[in-house]
Motif scaffolding. Structure first.
Motif, PDB file in Angstrom:
ATOM      1  N   CYS A  48      12.413  66.826 101.321  1.00  0.00           N
ATOM      2  CA  CYS A  48      11.358  66.093 100.616  1.00  0.00           C
ATOM      3  C   CYS A  48      11.872  65.677  99.222  1.00  0.00           C
ATOM      4  N   PRO A  49      12.119  64.368  99.031  1.00  0.00           N
ATOM      5  CA  PRO A  49      12.005  63.289 100.012  1.00  0.00           C
ATOM      6  C   PRO A  49      13.193  63.313 100.973  1.00  0.00           C
ATOM      7  N   PRO A  50      13.023  62.800 102.193  1.00  0.00           N
ATOM      8  CA  PRO A  50      14.133  62.801 103.155  1.00  0.00           C
ATOM      9  C   PRO A  50      15.240  61.859 102.714  1.00  0.00           C
ATOM     10  N   SER A  51      16.451  62.152 103.143  1.00  0.00           N
ATOM     11  CA  SER A  51      17.570  61.238 102.900  1.00  0.00           C
ATOM     12  C   SER A  51      18.207  60.915 104.237  1.00  0.00           C
ATOM     13  N   HIS A  52      19.210  60.037 104.214  1.00  0.00           N
ATOM     14  CA  HIS A  52      19.748  59.517 105.472  1.00  0.00           C
ATOM     15  C   HIS A  52      21.221  59.167 105.303  1.00  0.00           C
ATOM     16  N   VAL A  53      21.975  59.377 106.375  1.00  0.00           N
ATOM     17  CA  VAL A  53      23.391  59.015 106.411  1.00  0.00           C
ATOM     18  C   VAL A  53      23.580  57.907 107.433  1.00  0.00           C
ATOM     19  N   SER A  54      24.130  56.789 106.998  1.00  0.00           N
ATOM     20  CA  SER A  54      24.396  55.674 107.912  1.00  0.00           C
ATOM     21  C   SER A  54      25.805  55.749 108.478  1.00  0.00           C
ATOM     22  N   ASP A  55      26.784  55.916 107.586  1.00  0.00           N
ATOM     23  CA  ASP A  55      28.173  56.051 108.013  1.00  0.00           C
ATOM     24  C   ASP A  55      28.715  57.372 107.484  1.00  0.00           C
ATOM     25  N   LEU A  56      29.043  58.256 108.401  1.00  0.00           N
ATOM     26  CA  LEU A  56      29.443  59.608 108.030  1.00  0.00           C
ATOM     27  C   LEU A  56      30.645  59.629 107.099  1.00  0.00           C
ATOM     28  N   PHE A  57      31.599  58.751 107.335  1.00  0.00           N
ATOM     29  CA  PHE A  57      32.853  58.791 106.579  1.00  0.00           C
ATOM     30  C   PHE A  57      32.739  58.197 105.176  1.00  0.00           C
ATOM     31  N   SER A  58      31.794  57.299 104.981  1.00  0.00           N
ATOM     32  CA  SER A  58      31.662  56.673 103.661  1.00  0.00           C
ATOM     33  C   SER A  58      30.510  57.250 102.841  1.00  0.00           C
ATOM     34  N   MET A 116      36.697  62.225  99.194  1.00  0.00           N
ATOM     35  CA  MET A 116      36.397  61.003  98.436  1.00  0.00           C
ATOM     36  C   MET A 116      37.034  59.784  99.081  1.00  0.00           C
ATOM     37  N   ASP A 117      38.154  59.980  99.761  1.00  0.00           N
ATOM     38  CA  ASP A 117      38.812  58.869 100.466  1.00  0.00           C
ATOM     39  C   ASP A 117      38.178  58.611 101.824  1.00  0.00           C
ATOM     40  N   GLY A 118      37.287  59.495 102.256  1.00  0.00           N
ATOM     41  CA  GLY A 118      36.623  59.324 103.538  1.00  0.00           C
ATOM     42  C   GLY A 118      37.527  59.525 104.734  1.00  0.00           C
ATOM     43  N   ARG A 119      38.490  60.432 104.646  1.00  0.00           N
ATOM     44  CA  ARG A 119      39.397  60.676 105.760  1.00  0.00           C
ATOM     45  C   ARG A 119      38.626  61.274 106.938  1.00  0.00           C
ATOM     46  N   PRO A 120      38.637  60.595 108.086  1.00  0.00           N
ATOM     47  CA  PRO A 120      37.817  61.040 109.226  1.00  0.00           C
ATOM     48  C   PRO A 120      38.057  62.483 109.640  1.00  0.00           C
ATOM     49  N   SER A 121      39.312  62.899 109.795  1.00  0.00           N
ATOM     50  CA  SER A 121      39.583  64.258 110.273  1.00  0.00           C
ATOM     51  C   SER A 121      39.071  65.305 109.291  1.00  0.00           C
ATOM     52  N   ILE A 122      39.147  65.020 108.005  1.00  0.00           N
ATOM     53  CA  ILE A 122      38.684  65.969 106.989  1.00  0.00           C
ATOM     54  C   ILE A 122      37.155  66.039 106.981  1.00  0.00           C
ATOM     55  N   ILE A 123      36.504  64.864 107.045  1.00  0.00           N
ATOM     56  CA  ILE A 123      35.044  64.835 107.047  1.00  0.00           C
ATOM     57  C   ILE A 123      34.496  65.559 108.285  1.00  0.00           C
ATOM     58  N   LEU A 124      35.069  65.266 109.440  1.00  0.00           N
ATOM     59  CA  LEU A 124      34.619  65.924 110.673  1.00  0.00           C
ATOM     60  C   LEU A 124      34.844  67.432 110.598  1.00  0.00           C
ATOM     61  N   GLY A 125      35.981  67.835 110.043  1.00  0.00           N
ATOM     62  CA  GLY A 125      36.271  69.252 109.886  1.00  0.00           C
ATOM     63  C   GLY A 125      35.286  69.934 108.960  1.00  0.00           C
ATOM     64  N   LEU A 126      34.926  69.266 107.886  1.00  0.00           N
ATOM     65  CA  LEU A 126      33.974  69.831 106.930  1.00  0.00           C
ATOM     66  C   LEU A 126      32.596  69.993 107.554  1.00  0.00           C
ATOM     67  N   ILE A 127      32.118  68.954 108.229  1.00  0.00           N
ATOM     68  CA  ILE A 127      30.783  69.024 108.830  1.00  0.00           C
ATOM     69  C   ILE A 127      30.740  70.075 109.935  1.00  0.00           C
ATOM     70  N   TRP A 128      31.811  70.167 110.730  1.00  0.00           N
ATOM     71  CA  TRP A 128      31.843  71.191 111.768  1.00  0.00           C
ATOM     72  C   TRP A 128      31.813  72.588 111.157  1.00  0.00           C
ATOM     73  N   THR A 129      32.494  72.774 110.040  1.00  0.00           N
ATOM     74  CA  THR A 129      32.476  74.065 109.353  1.00  0.00           C
ATOM     75  C   THR A 129      31.052  74.433 108.938  1.00  0.00           C
ATOM     76  N   ILE A 130      30.307  73.440 108.427  1.00  0.00           N
ATOM     77  CA  ILE A 130      28.922  73.684 108.016  1.00  0.00           C
ATOM     78  C   ILE A 130      28.047  73.988 109.230  1.00  0.00           C
ATOM     79  N   ILE A 131      28.223  73.212 110.303  1.00  0.00           N
ATOM     80  CA  ILE A 131      27.423  73.429 111.515  1.00  0.00           C
ATOM     81  C   ILE A 131      27.682  74.821 112.080  1.00  0.00           C
TER      82      ILE A 131
END
Length: 355
Positions: A48-58, A116-131
Protein backbone atom coordinates in the motif's frame (compact mmCIF):
# COMPACT_ATOMS: atom_id res chain seq x y z
CA UNK A 1 20.25 -38.11 -32.77
CA UNK A 2 22.69 -37.72 -35.68
CA UNK A 3 25.52 -40.17 -36.21
CA UNK A 4 28.01 -37.63 -34.86
CA UNK A 5 26.22 -37.42 -31.51
CA UNK A 6 24.74 -34.00 -32.25
CA UNK A 7 21.08 -33.09 -32.57
CA UNK A 8 19.64 -31.01 -35.41
CA UNK A 9 17.47 -27.95 -34.85
CA UNK A 10 14.37 -27.16 -36.93
CA UNK A 11 16.50 -25.72 -39.70
CA UNK A 12 18.51 -28.91 -40.12
CA UNK A 13 21.70 -27.44 -38.61
CA UNK A 14 23.55 -29.90 -36.36
CA UNK A 15 23.78 -28.73 -32.73
CA UNK A 16 26.63 -29.84 -30.54
CA UNK A 17 26.27 -30.40 -26.79
CA UNK A 18 27.41 -26.88 -25.90
CA UNK A 19 24.89 -25.26 -28.23
CA UNK A 20 22.11 -27.49 -26.92
CA UNK A 21 22.99 -26.54 -23.37
CA UNK A 22 23.06 -22.85 -24.28
CA UNK A 23 19.64 -23.02 -25.96
CA UNK A 24 18.20 -24.85 -22.96
CA UNK A 25 19.62 -22.21 -20.63
CA UNK A 26 18.10 -19.42 -22.73
CA UNK A 27 14.73 -21.18 -22.61
CA UNK A 28 14.94 -21.56 -18.84
CA UNK A 29 15.97 -17.91 -18.43
CA UNK A 30 12.94 -16.78 -20.44
CA UNK A 31 10.58 -18.92 -18.38
CA UNK A 32 12.18 -17.76 -15.14
CA UNK A 33 11.90 -14.13 -16.19
CA UNK A 34 8.15 -14.49 -16.80
CA UNK A 35 7.56 -16.56 -13.67
CA UNK A 36 9.62 -14.34 -11.37
CA UNK A 37 8.04 -11.17 -12.80
CA UNK A 38 4.55 -12.58 -12.17
CA UNK A 39 5.57 -13.66 -8.66
CA UNK A 40 7.04 -10.25 -7.81
CA UNK A 41 3.93 -8.44 -9.06
CA UNK A 42 1.74 -10.78 -7.00
CA UNK A 43 3.72 -9.74 -3.91
CA UNK A 44 3.85 -6.04 -4.79
CA UNK A 45 0.07 -5.98 -5.26
CA UNK A 46 -0.21 -6.51 -1.48
CA UNK A 47 1.68 -3.30 -0.84
CA UNK A 48 0.00 0.00 0.00
CA UNK A 49 0.25 1.68 -2.40
CA UNK A 50 0.94 -1.26 -4.74
CA UNK A 51 3.85 -1.12 -7.16
CA UNK A 52 4.56 -3.01 -10.36
CA UNK A 53 7.43 -4.44 -12.40
CA UNK A 54 7.13 -4.37 -16.18
CA UNK A 55 10.60 -5.53 -17.18
CA UNK A 56 12.46 -7.53 -14.57
CA UNK A 57 15.93 -6.72 -15.88
CA UNK A 58 15.49 -2.96 -16.17
CA UNK A 59 13.00 -2.09 -13.42
CA UNK A 60 15.17 -3.35 -10.56
CA UNK A 61 18.09 -1.11 -11.49
CA UNK A 62 17.09 1.73 -9.18
CA UNK A 63 16.66 -0.55 -6.16
CA UNK A 64 13.29 0.92 -5.22
CA UNK A 65 11.14 -2.05 -6.33
CA UNK A 66 13.68 -4.36 -4.71
CA UNK A 67 13.12 -2.63 -1.38
CA UNK A 68 9.35 -2.70 -1.96
CA UNK A 69 9.57 -6.47 -2.41
CA UNK A 70 11.61 -6.99 0.76
CA UNK A 71 9.16 -4.85 2.72
CA UNK A 72 6.27 -7.07 1.62
CA UNK A 73 8.16 -10.32 2.26
CA UNK A 74 9.49 -9.39 5.70
CA UNK A 75 6.99 -6.83 6.95
CA UNK A 76 9.89 -4.53 7.85
CA UNK A 77 10.17 -0.93 6.56
CA UNK A 78 13.20 -0.25 4.37
CA UNK A 79 15.04 3.04 4.41
CA UNK A 80 15.65 4.33 0.91
CA UNK A 81 17.19 7.17 -0.98
CA UNK A 82 14.76 9.29 -2.97
CA UNK A 83 15.69 10.36 -6.45
CA UNK A 84 16.79 8.67 -9.68
CA UNK A 85 20.48 9.46 -9.68
CA UNK A 86 23.21 6.84 -9.77
CA UNK A 87 24.08 7.52 -6.12
CA UNK A 88 20.50 6.91 -4.97
CA UNK A 89 20.19 3.75 -7.06
CA UNK A 90 23.44 2.34 -5.72
CA UNK A 91 22.47 3.17 -2.13
CA UNK A 92 19.08 1.44 -2.45
CA UNK A 93 20.55 -1.72 -3.95
CA UNK A 94 23.23 -1.76 -1.26
CA UNK A 95 20.56 -1.47 1.44
CA UNK A 96 18.70 -4.44 -0.04
CA UNK A 97 21.80 -6.64 -0.33
CA UNK A 98 23.00 -5.75 3.17
CA UNK A 99 19.58 -6.62 4.57
CA UNK A 100 19.72 -10.07 2.98
CA UNK A 101 23.28 -10.62 4.23
CA UNK A 102 22.21 -9.77 7.77
CA UNK A 103 19.65 -12.57 7.49
CA UNK A 104 22.60 -14.93 6.85
CA UNK A 105 21.64 -15.35 3.19
CA UNK A 106 24.66 -15.98 1.00
CA UNK A 107 24.91 -13.68 -2.00
CA UNK A 108 27.11 -15.59 -4.42
CA UNK A 109 28.45 -13.45 -7.28
CA UNK A 110 25.66 -10.90 -6.81
CA UNK A 111 27.02 -7.36 -6.74
CA UNK A 112 25.73 -3.83 -7.18
CA UNK A 113 27.24 -2.95 -10.62
CA UNK A 114 25.76 -6.07 -12.25
CA UNK A 115 22.29 -5.28 -10.88
CA UNK A 116 22.56 -1.69 -12.07
CA UNK A 117 23.60 -2.98 -15.50
CA UNK A 118 20.57 -5.28 -15.54
CA UNK A 119 22.56 -8.46 -16.17
CA UNK A 120 19.93 -11.20 -16.65
CA UNK A 121 21.79 -14.03 -14.89
CA UNK A 122 22.51 -11.84 -11.85
CA UNK A 123 18.95 -10.49 -11.61
CA UNK A 124 17.46 -13.98 -11.92
CA UNK A 125 19.91 -15.27 -9.32
CA UNK A 126 19.01 -12.49 -6.91
CA UNK A 127 15.26 -12.97 -7.24
CA UNK A 128 15.58 -16.74 -6.86
CA UNK A 129 17.61 -16.19 -3.69
CA UNK A 130 14.79 -14.03 -2.29
CA UNK A 131 12.10 -16.53 -3.34
CA UNK A 132 13.96 -19.49 -1.86
CA UNK A 133 15.00 -17.96 1.46
CA UNK A 134 12.20 -15.45 2.13
CA UNK A 135 9.29 -17.47 0.74
CA UNK A 136 9.85 -21.20 0.21
CA UNK A 137 11.99 -21.75 3.31
CA UNK A 138 9.58 -19.72 5.41
CA UNK A 139 6.72 -21.90 4.18
CA UNK A 140 8.73 -25.08 4.71
CA UNK A 141 9.29 -24.07 8.32
CA UNK A 142 5.52 -24.36 8.86
CA UNK A 143 5.56 -28.03 7.87
CA UNK A 144 5.71 -30.07 11.04
CA UNK A 145 6.94 -33.62 11.40
CA UNK A 146 3.44 -34.76 12.28
CA UNK A 147 1.76 -32.94 9.38
CA UNK A 148 3.66 -35.00 6.80
CA UNK A 149 3.81 -38.24 8.76
CA UNK A 150 2.16 -40.21 5.96
CA UNK A 151 5.09 -39.36 3.69
CA UNK A 152 7.93 -40.07 6.10
CA UNK A 153 8.34 -43.65 4.96
CA UNK A 154 9.41 -42.30 1.58
CA UNK A 155 12.20 -40.11 2.92
CA UNK A 156 14.93 -42.32 1.53
CA UNK A 157 13.39 -42.24 -1.94
CA UNK A 158 14.26 -38.56 -2.13
CA UNK A 159 17.94 -39.44 -2.40
CA UNK A 160 17.71 -40.07 -6.11
CA UNK A 161 16.12 -36.69 -6.67
CA UNK A 162 18.70 -34.68 -4.74
CA UNK A 163 21.81 -36.78 -4.61
CA UNK A 164 22.29 -36.09 -0.90
CA UNK A 165 21.80 -38.68 1.82
CA UNK A 166 19.00 -38.53 4.35
CA UNK A 167 20.01 -39.33 7.94
CA UNK A 168 18.75 -42.63 9.29
CA UNK A 169 17.40 -41.06 12.46
CA UNK A 170 15.85 -37.66 13.06
CA UNK A 171 17.32 -34.86 15.09
CA UNK A 172 16.26 -34.90 18.73
CA UNK A 173 13.23 -32.65 18.64
CA UNK A 174 9.51 -32.67 19.25
CA UNK A 175 7.15 -34.30 16.81
CA UNK A 176 5.84 -30.88 15.84
CA UNK A 177 9.25 -29.47 14.99
CA UNK A 178 9.78 -28.11 11.46
CA UNK A 179 10.06 -31.03 9.08
CA UNK A 180 13.10 -29.83 7.14
CA UNK A 181 15.00 -29.13 10.36
CA UNK A 182 13.82 -32.25 12.18
CA UNK A 183 15.22 -34.54 9.49
CA UNK A 184 18.02 -32.23 8.31
CA UNK A 185 16.43 -32.08 4.89
CA UNK A 186 16.27 -29.04 2.65
CA UNK A 187 13.21 -26.88 2.18
CA UNK A 188 13.07 -28.32 -1.34
CA UNK A 189 12.69 -31.86 0.01
CA UNK A 190 10.20 -30.74 2.63
CA UNK A 191 8.10 -29.14 -0.11
CA UNK A 192 8.15 -32.26 -2.27
CA UNK A 193 7.14 -34.38 0.74
CA UNK A 194 4.20 -32.05 1.25
CA UNK A 195 3.28 -32.55 -2.40
CA UNK A 196 3.42 -36.33 -1.98
CA UNK A 197 1.19 -36.06 1.06
CA UNK A 198 -1.38 -34.08 -0.94
CA UNK A 199 -1.28 -36.60 -3.77
CA UNK A 200 -1.86 -39.44 -1.32
CA UNK A 201 -4.81 -37.65 0.26
CA UNK A 202 -6.31 -37.10 -3.19
CA UNK A 203 -5.95 -40.79 -4.02
CA UNK A 204 -3.42 -40.06 -6.75
CA UNK A 205 -0.82 -42.78 -7.39
CA UNK A 206 1.60 -40.46 -9.23
CA UNK A 207 5.13 -40.62 -7.80
CA UNK A 208 6.45 -37.06 -7.62
CA UNK A 209 10.24 -37.29 -7.60
CA UNK A 210 11.32 -33.80 -8.60
CA UNK A 211 10.18 -30.35 -9.67
CA UNK A 212 10.79 -31.05 -13.32
CA UNK A 213 9.38 -33.95 -15.36
CA UNK A 214 7.04 -35.10 -12.59
CA UNK A 215 4.86 -32.06 -13.30
CA UNK A 216 4.73 -32.21 -17.08
CA UNK A 217 1.44 -34.12 -17.34
CA UNK A 218 -0.40 -31.69 -15.05
CA UNK A 219 -1.62 -34.53 -12.83
CA UNK A 220 0.41 -33.41 -9.81
CA UNK A 221 -1.08 -29.89 -9.92
CA UNK A 222 -4.59 -31.31 -10.20
CA UNK A 223 -3.95 -33.76 -7.34
CA UNK A 224 -2.96 -30.88 -5.04
CA UNK A 225 -6.11 -29.02 -6.07
CA UNK A 226 -8.17 -32.14 -5.40
CA UNK A 227 -6.62 -32.49 -1.95
CA UNK A 228 -7.25 -28.85 -1.04
CA UNK A 229 -10.69 -28.59 -2.69
CA UNK A 230 -12.03 -32.09 -3.53
CA UNK A 231 -15.13 -30.85 -5.32
CA UNK A 232 -13.10 -28.94 -7.93
CA UNK A 233 -11.33 -31.78 -9.72
CA UNK A 234 -12.22 -35.16 -11.20
CA UNK A 235 -8.88 -36.97 -11.30
CA UNK A 236 -10.35 -39.84 -13.32
CA UNK A 237 -10.35 -37.57 -16.39
CA UNK A 238 -6.66 -36.69 -16.20
CA UNK A 239 -5.35 -39.66 -18.17
CA UNK A 240 -7.72 -39.05 -21.07
CA UNK A 241 -6.51 -35.51 -21.76
CA UNK A 242 -3.36 -34.02 -23.22
CA UNK A 243 -0.73 -32.57 -20.90
CA UNK A 244 -1.49 -28.97 -21.78
CA UNK A 245 -5.22 -29.49 -21.25
CA UNK A 246 -4.55 -30.76 -17.73
CA UNK A 247 -2.12 -27.93 -17.04
CA UNK A 248 -4.55 -25.32 -18.34
CA UNK A 249 -7.34 -26.65 -16.13
CA UNK A 250 -5.07 -26.70 -13.08
CA UNK A 251 -3.78 -23.15 -13.58
CA UNK A 252 -7.25 -21.83 -14.43
CA UNK A 253 -8.94 -23.43 -11.41
CA UNK A 254 -6.14 -22.37 -9.06
CA UNK A 255 -6.48 -18.75 -10.18
CA UNK A 256 -10.28 -18.66 -10.27
CA UNK A 257 -11.15 -20.72 -7.19
CA UNK A 258 -8.10 -20.41 -4.92
CA UNK A 259 -6.96 -16.95 -6.09
CA UNK A 260 -3.46 -18.32 -6.68
CA UNK A 261 -1.64 -16.07 -9.18
CA UNK A 262 -1.03 -17.73 -12.53
CA UNK A 263 2.76 -17.65 -12.67
CA UNK A 264 3.12 -20.31 -15.38
CA UNK A 265 1.59 -21.23 -18.72
CA UNK A 266 1.04 -24.82 -19.92
CA UNK A 267 3.75 -24.47 -22.58
CA UNK A 268 6.25 -23.56 -19.85
CA UNK A 269 5.79 -26.94 -18.15
CA UNK A 270 4.99 -29.28 -21.04
CA UNK A 271 8.56 -29.32 -22.33
CA UNK A 272 11.35 -31.89 -22.37
CA UNK A 273 13.18 -30.26 -19.47
CA UNK A 274 10.88 -28.02 -17.35
CA UNK A 275 12.47 -25.29 -15.26
CA UNK A 276 12.78 -26.44 -11.66
CA UNK A 277 12.91 -23.02 -10.02
CA UNK A 278 9.78 -21.78 -11.79
CA UNK A 279 7.78 -24.86 -10.79
CA UNK A 280 8.96 -24.66 -7.18
CA UNK A 281 7.95 -21.00 -7.05
CA UNK A 282 4.46 -21.82 -8.31
CA UNK A 283 3.94 -24.91 -6.14
CA UNK A 284 4.92 -22.95 -3.01
CA UNK A 285 1.80 -20.85 -3.51
CA UNK A 286 -0.38 -23.93 -2.98
CA UNK A 287 1.39 -24.57 0.32
CA UNK A 288 0.76 -20.97 1.29
CA UNK A 289 -2.92 -21.41 0.44
CA UNK A 290 -2.98 -24.59 2.55
CA UNK A 291 -1.49 -22.73 5.50
CA UNK A 292 -4.06 -19.95 5.18
CA UNK A 293 -7.03 -22.34 4.96
CA UNK A 294 -9.34 -22.29 7.99
CA UNK A 295 -9.51 -25.43 10.06
CA UNK A 296 -12.54 -27.63 9.16
CA UNK A 297 -14.15 -26.89 12.52
CA UNK A 298 -13.07 -23.26 12.84
CA UNK A 299 -16.73 -22.21 12.60
CA UNK A 300 -17.37 -24.24 15.74
CA UNK A 301 -14.68 -22.52 17.74
CA UNK A 302 -15.96 -20.54 20.71
CA UNK A 303 -14.18 -17.34 21.80
CA UNK A 304 -12.11 -17.74 24.97
CA UNK A 305 -14.28 -15.29 26.89
CA UNK A 306 -17.36 -17.41 26.17
CA UNK A 307 -15.48 -20.57 27.17
CA UNK A 308 -14.48 -18.95 30.46
CA UNK A 309 -18.09 -17.98 31.21
CA UNK A 310 -19.28 -21.49 30.32
CA UNK A 311 -16.66 -23.07 32.57
CA UNK A 312 -17.46 -20.72 35.47
CA UNK A 313 -21.18 -21.39 35.13
CA UNK A 314 -20.64 -25.15 35.09
CA UNK A 315 -18.34 -25.05 38.13
CA UNK A 316 -20.96 -23.10 40.09
CA UNK A 317 -23.67 -25.53 39.05
CA UNK A 318 -21.50 -28.58 39.87
CA UNK A 319 -20.66 -27.15 43.30
CA UNK A 320 -24.33 -26.55 44.01
CA UNK A 321 -25.29 -30.08 42.94
CA UNK A 322 -22.54 -31.65 45.02
CA UNK A 323 -23.56 -29.65 48.09
CA UNK A 324 -27.18 -30.68 47.66
CA UNK A 325 -26.22 -34.33 47.13
CA UNK A 326 -24.05 -34.32 50.23
CA UNK A 327 -26.86 -32.88 52.32
CA UNK A 328 -29.43 -35.27 50.89
CA UNK A 329 -27.30 -38.34 51.58
CA UNK A 330 -26.02 -37.26 54.96
CA UNK A 331 -27.88 -40.04 56.76
CA UNK A 332 -27.87 -42.52 53.85
CA UNK A 333 -26.00 -45.77 53.66
CA UNK A 334 -22.50 -46.05 52.25
CA UNK A 335 -23.84 -47.77 49.11
CA UNK A 336 -26.26 -44.90 48.40
CA UNK A 337 -23.52 -42.31 48.90
CA UNK A 338 -21.27 -44.26 46.56
CA UNK A 339 -23.94 -44.32 43.81
CA UNK A 340 -24.42 -40.53 44.05
CA UNK A 341 -20.67 -39.99 43.91
CA UNK A 342 -20.33 -42.20 40.84
CA UNK A 343 -23.13 -40.36 39.03
CA UNK A 344 -21.74 -36.91 39.71
CA UNK A 345 -18.20 -38.07 38.89
CA UNK A 346 -19.22 -39.34 35.45
CA UNK A 347 -20.99 -36.02 34.78
CA UNK A 348 -17.81 -34.11 35.68
CA UNK A 349 -15.67 -36.27 33.38
CA UNK A 350 -18.08 -35.76 30.47
CA UNK A 351 -18.13 -32.00 30.97
CA UNK A 352 -14.36 -31.86 31.31
CA UNK A 353 -13.93 -33.58 27.93
CA UNK A 354 -16.29 -31.11 26.28
CA UNK A 355 -14.41 -28.13 27.67
Amino acid sequence: MASGGAEEDDGGIPLDIDNMHMLLQVEHDQIQKRTFTNWINAQLSKRCPPSHVSDLFSDLKNGSQLLDLLEVMTGQPMKRQRGRGVFQQRANIETALNFLKKKSIKMVNINIPDIMDGRPSIILGLIWTIILHCHIEELASTLSYSSCHSSLDSLTSLDSFSGSPVPASPVHAGRTSPLHKHFRISAKKALIMWVRDQCQRAGCSLSVKDFKKSWRSGEAFLAILCSLRPQLVDLSLVRFRRNQENLEEAFHLAERELHIPRLLEPQDVDVKDPDEKSIMTYVAQFLQYSNDMPSPDDHLQVPQSERALELTSWLQQAYQELSEARTATKHSSFAEKYQVRQRTSSQRIEKKQQL
